[in-house]
Design a protein around this motif. Structure first.
Motif, PDB file in Angstrom:
ATOM      1  N   LYS A   9       0.830  -1.212   0.000  1.00 41.81           N
ATOM      2  CA  LYS A   9       0.000   0.000   0.000  1.00 41.81           C
ATOM      3  C   LYS A   9       0.864   1.261   0.000  1.00 41.81           C
ATOM      4  O   LYS A   9       0.575   2.233  -0.697  1.00 41.81           O
ATOM      5  N   LYS A  10       1.933   1.256   0.795  1.00 45.78           N
ATOM      6  CA  LYS A  10       2.806   2.426   0.884  1.00 45.78           C
ATOM      7  C   LYS A  10       3.441   2.724  -0.477  1.00 45.78           C
ATOM      8  O   LYS A  10       3.599   3.878  -0.865  1.00 45.78           O
ATOM      9  N   CYS A  11       3.795   1.680  -1.212  1.00 43.97           N
ATOM     10  CA  CYS A  11       4.388   1.877  -2.536  1.00 43.97           C
ATOM     11  C   CYS A  11       3.392   2.532  -3.492  1.00 43.97           C
ATOM     12  O   CYS A  11       3.764   3.391  -4.301  1.00 43.97           O
ATOM     13  N   THR A  12       2.125   2.158  -3.375  1.00 45.55           N
ATOM     14  CA  THR A  12       1.085   2.766  -4.209  1.00 45.55           C
ATOM     15  C   THR A  12       0.965   4.255  -3.912  1.00 45.55           C
ATOM     16  O   THR A  12       0.840   5.073  -4.828  1.00 45.55           O
ATOM     17  N   GLU A  13       1.032   4.619  -2.626  1.00 41.59           N
ATOM     18  CA  GLU A  13       0.973   6.038  -2.249  1.00 41.59           C
ATOM     19  C   GLU A  13       2.133   6.815  -2.855  1.00 41.59           C
ATOM     20  O   GLU A  13       1.931   7.880  -3.447  1.00 41.59           O
ATOM     21  N   VAL A  14       3.332   6.280  -2.727  1.00 37.57           N
ATOM     22  CA  VAL A  14       4.510   6.977  -3.252  1.00 37.57           C
ATOM     23  C   VAL A  14       4.398   7.132  -4.766  1.00 37.57           C
ATOM     24  O   VAL A  14       4.730   8.192  -5.317  1.00 37.57           O
ATOM     25  N   ARG A  15       3.924   6.116  -5.437  1.00 33.79           N
ATOM     26  CA  ARG A  15       3.761   6.210  -6.898  1.00 33.79           C
ATOM     27  C   ARG A  15       2.809   7.355  -7.245  1.00 33.79           C
ATOM     28  O   ARG A  15       3.034   8.085  -8.201  1.00 33.79           O
ATOM     29  N   GLN A  16       1.763   7.551  -6.450  1.00 32.01           N
ATOM     30  CA  GLN A  16       0.844   8.665  -6.692  1.00 32.01           C
ATOM     31  C   GLN A  16       1.545  10.002  -6.474  1.00 32.01           C
ATOM     32  O   GLN A  16       1.374  10.927  -7.256  1.00 32.01           O
ATOM     33  N   TRP A  17       2.333  10.098  -5.402  1.00 31.34           N
ATOM     34  CA  TRP A  17       3.026  11.352  -5.101  1.00 31.34           C
ATOM     35  C   TRP A  17       4.006  11.732  -6.200  1.00 31.34           C
ATOM     36  O   TRP A  17       4.225  12.906  -6.472  1.00 31.34           O
ATOM     37  N   LEU A  18       4.614  10.743  -6.831  1.00 35.79           N
ATOM     38  CA  LEU A  18       5.622  11.003  -7.862  1.00 35.79           C
ATOM     39  C   LEU A  18       5.073  10.866  -9.281  1.00 35.79           C
ATOM     40  O   LEU A  18       5.836  10.828 -10.242  1.00 35.79           O
ATOM     41  N   LEU A  40      10.033  -5.932  -2.580  1.00 44.42           N
ATOM     42  CA  LEU A  40       9.461  -5.993  -3.926  1.00 44.42           C
ATOM     43  C   LEU A  40      10.127  -7.107  -4.737  1.00 44.42           C
ATOM     44  O   LEU A  40       9.465  -7.778  -5.538  1.00 44.42           O
ATOM     45  N   HIS A  41      11.399  -7.312  -4.528  1.00 43.28           N
ATOM     46  CA  HIS A  41      12.097  -8.388  -5.241  1.00 43.28           C
ATOM     47  C   HIS A  41      11.574  -9.752  -4.783  1.00 43.28           C
ATOM     48  O   HIS A  41      11.385 -10.652  -5.611  1.00 43.28           O
ATOM     49  N   ILE A  42      11.333  -9.891  -3.501  1.00 39.83           N
ATOM     50  CA  ILE A  42      10.821 -11.151  -2.955  1.00 39.83           C
ATOM     51  C   ILE A  42       9.355 -11.356  -3.337  1.00 39.83           C
ATOM     52  O   ILE A  42       8.912 -12.468  -3.584  1.00 39.83           O
ATOM     53  N   GLY A  43       8.595 -10.252  -3.363  1.00 40.59           N
ATOM     54  CA  GLY A  43       7.185 -10.336  -3.724  1.00 40.59           C
ATOM     55  C   GLY A  43       6.237 -10.290  -2.540  1.00 40.59           C
ATOM     56  O   GLY A  43       5.037 -10.498  -2.686  1.00 40.59           O
ATOM     57  N   GLU A  44       6.769 -10.019  -1.351  1.00 45.46           N
ATOM     58  CA  GLU A  44       5.933  -9.880  -0.162  1.00 45.46           C
ATOM     59  C   GLU A  44       6.647  -9.005   0.865  1.00 45.46           C
ATOM     60  O   GLU A  44       7.868  -8.867   0.833  1.00 45.46           O
ATOM     61  N   GLU A  53       6.095  -7.740  -9.692  1.00 45.82           N
ATOM     62  CA  GLU A  53       4.863  -8.276 -10.281  1.00 45.82           C
ATOM     63  C   GLU A  53       3.727  -7.260 -10.222  1.00 45.82           C
ATOM     64  O   GLU A  53       2.828  -7.269 -11.044  1.00 45.82           O
ATOM     65  N   GLN A  54       3.789  -6.363  -9.214  1.00 47.60           N
ATOM     66  CA  GLN A  54       2.754  -5.340  -9.055  1.00 47.60           C
ATOM     67  C   GLN A  54       3.026  -4.106  -9.928  1.00 47.60           C
ATOM     68  O   GLN A  54       2.263  -3.153  -9.896  1.00 47.60           O
TER      69      GLN A  54
END
Length: 188
Positions: A3-12, A29-33, A127-128
């Protein structure tokens, strides 16, 4: 998840430069979890994109770390050794931006510019759909002042590294931190 990664993507989303997740988030992200709690979010950009970043985050409160102190960033050109920007929004969101060096399409390790990596291969895709810094580069940064969470990251990601990644990290550590305990796992 992430979820935090999704927020940062929106900010940038308006940032025109290349950026990728760094630090512990890149490992996960490399591991996938998500393997552990993350106190912060770090993203990597190239130093030459700092003005585009400043424009993108013009409504944010921006500080740089200079001589171990936070100082307001007013958009002046940042040169080494300054490499860390802290961004805070009025809504209470926070993340860090790490400036990375490159020369002739090769990323250069800030602490030893003789350690390089092809810029075209330094970013992977989860993957996301999140761009993240190659885990071997992340681990090289974590090798300088290794903490307990850095040890956890190494243990978690090690089985997910391919032979090329392990070999690059081994060579970089042998050059930069020849006594580092991670070399024991990388040599066998």
């Amino acid at each position: 998840m992430f979820k935090k990664c999704t927020e940062v993507r929106q900010w940038l989303s308006g940032f025109e430069g290349e950026w990728m997740f760094a630090g512990g988030w890149a490992i996960d992200l490399h591991i996938g979890e998500e393997t552990r709690h993350h106190e912060d979010v770090e993203v990597a950009i190239f130093r030459e994109d700092q003005q585009a970043l400043y424009k993108t985050l013009k409504t944010w409160d921006l500080h740089i770390v200079e001589e171990k102190e936070l100082k307001r960033w007013e958009g002046e050109n940042l040169t080494l050794p300054v490499h860390e920007i802290h961004a805070s929004s009025q809504e209470g969101h926070h993340f860090e931006i790490l400036l990375n060096e490159q020369n002739r399409r090769r990323w250069q390790f800030r602490r030893d510019p003789s350690i390089t990596f092809e810029t075209s291969r330094m970013q992977l895709q989860s993957e996301q759909g999140y761009a993240y810094l190659n885990p071997e580069i992340v681990l090289l940064y974590k090798s300088t002042h290794t903490t307990e969470k850095d040890e956890q990251d190494f243990v978690h990601v090690f089985p997910y590294l391919n032979e090329h990644q392990k070999e690059w990290l081994k060579q970089a550590l042998m050059h930069h931190q020849p006594e580092h305990p991670w070399l024991e796992a990388l040599l066998y």
